[in-house]
Enzyme design. Structure first.
Site, PDB file in Angstrom:
ATOM      1  CG  ASP A   1      -1.829  -1.215   1.021  1.00 24.27           C
ATOM      2  OD1 ASP A   1      -1.867  -2.179   0.551  1.00 24.27           O
ATOM      3  OD2 ASP A   1      -2.216  -0.286   2.343  1.00 24.27           O
TER       4      ASP A   1
ATOM      5  CG  HIS B   1      -4.069   2.673  -0.307  1.00 26.78           C
ATOM      6  ND1 HIS B   1      -5.466   1.662   0.478  1.00 26.78           N
ATOM      7  CD2 HIS B   1      -3.558   3.540   0.062  1.00 26.78           C
ATOM      8  CE1 HIS B   1      -5.013   1.785   2.109  1.00 26.78           C
ATOM      9  NE2 HIS B   1      -3.717   2.531   2.225  1.00 26.78           N
TER      10      HIS B   1
ATOM     11  CG  HIS C   1       2.338   0.133   4.439  1.00 25.05           C
ATOM     12  ND1 HIS C   1       2.596  -0.783   5.215  1.00 25.05           N
ATOM     13  CD2 HIS C   1       1.187   0.268   4.298  1.00 25.05           C
ATOM     14  CE1 HIS C   1       1.224  -0.349   5.531  1.00 25.05           C
ATOM     15  NE2 HIS C   1       0.506   0.492   4.864  1.00 25.05           N
TER      16      HIS C   1
HETATM   17 NI    NI Z   1      -2.743   3.678   3.928  1.00 21.08          NI
END
Ligand code: NI
Length: 323
Positions: A44, A98, A190
């Protein structure tokens, strides 16, 4: 046979039917083989300055991932690294949404929510050259009820939370992934932290004998699980093991190439050495070609998951899949 098996068998029959009405998300069910387990690692908040290194590492390992991208997220986001989105597509990864500015959707106004999702969808479609169904991951996993009722895509949550954004500790992130890995798991990471990228690649090395690293849409498809709009998906515990997509085939005759996807998918192709995007097709009928032309072709399903590529120089012996 328990209820879940019955349910997934029925759903895969639906998917099989969908293939013939043009949704292109199904394939022929087969018995579950004792092959590798499937796992989806997801990243993400990027792309970021670490994403290129991650893509290099995934390519070396033949592993696929899903990137839930943002538009502008501080120094990260697709607006800062537009070329990486197309690279993700070319290398078989999945692009998910996202939000554009990485906002918390609960509490945001409806018009803001709509714009945040649409702007990121536009970035994805620009990168891959056309429309595809998408998958959503709300920042923080927080989905407003109205959005859940009206969304045209599923919400992808996770079953393994590495807390990488909090700890930035490579060893710890690595251990979290390896310790909690299981068939059908969705791992949250991430790609805007160096520690996360390094830990993820180490985890691929540690798990690759036992696991195949697939995109979220591929995980759902291979397990015969549905991806209905508005549903929340945390992990995929399907009983099926549908085969991976295969590259398109080609038959040459009288100056034309006839392309065919054994999976029944639309085929996108180029004749100039570029990797095809959704703006390059789909092929409808025989394609005129001349000797020496480099033909590259891929099949693409409704979620933008692509098959391996066929790469052939017309008039020469067919080369095996190139990516
Ligand atoms: Ni996020």
């Amino acid at each position: 046979m328990n209820n879940f098996r019955v349910k997934t068998a029925f759903l895969s029959l639906l998917a099989f039917t969908a293939l013939f009405v043009g949704l292109g998300r199904g394939t022929v069910p087969t018995a579950r083989a004792a092959e590798r387990k499937l796992i989806a690692i997801t990243f993400d908040d990027g792309p970021s300055r670490y994403t290129e290194e991650l893509l290099d590492g995934l390519a070396e390992r033949g592993a696929h991932a899903t990137f839930f991208i943002t538009g502008v997220n501080g120094q990260s986001g697709a607006e800062h690294y537009p070329e990486l989105l197309t690279r993700m597509w070319e290398e078989g990864h999945q692009l998910g949404n996202h939000t554009y500015n990485h906002i918390t959707l609960t509490g945001a106004g409806w018009e803001t929510i709509r714009r945040e999702l649409q702007n990121t969808q536009t970035l994805i479609e620009q990168a891959i050259g056309g429309h595809t169904e998408t998958m959503l991951r709300a920042p923080g996993g927080l989905v407003p009820e109205k959005l859940r009722r009206t969304a045209d895509a599923p919400f992808i949550h996770w079953s393994v939370d590495t807390l990488d954004w909090k700890r930035h500790d490579e060893d710890r992130i690595f251990r979290e992934i390896v310790r909690n890995a299981q068939d059908g798991a969705v791992v949250l990471l991430h790609d805007n932290y160096a520690a996360s990228v390094a830990a993820a690649l180490r985890a691929v090395d540690a798990l690759e004998e036992e696991y195949e690293f697939v995109t979220v849409s591929e995980l759902l498809r291979r397990r015969g699980a549905p991806a209905e709009p508005g549903t929340s998906i945390y992990s995929v515990e399907g009983a099926l093991d549908l085969p991976a997509y295969v590259a398109p085939t080609v038959t040459f005759s009288e100056g034309t190439a006839e392309l065919c996807s054994p999976d029944g998918l639309p085929v996108y192709y180029t004749l100039d050495g570029r990797f095809p995007t959704l703006s390059d097709g789909p092929a409808e009928g025989p394609v005129p070609v001349t000797p020496g032309t480099e033909l590259i072709a891929v099949g693409v399903d409704g979620f933008g998951t692509r098959t391996p590529a066929l790469c052939v120089t017309v008039g020469e012996e067919e080369s095996p899949n190139c990516t």
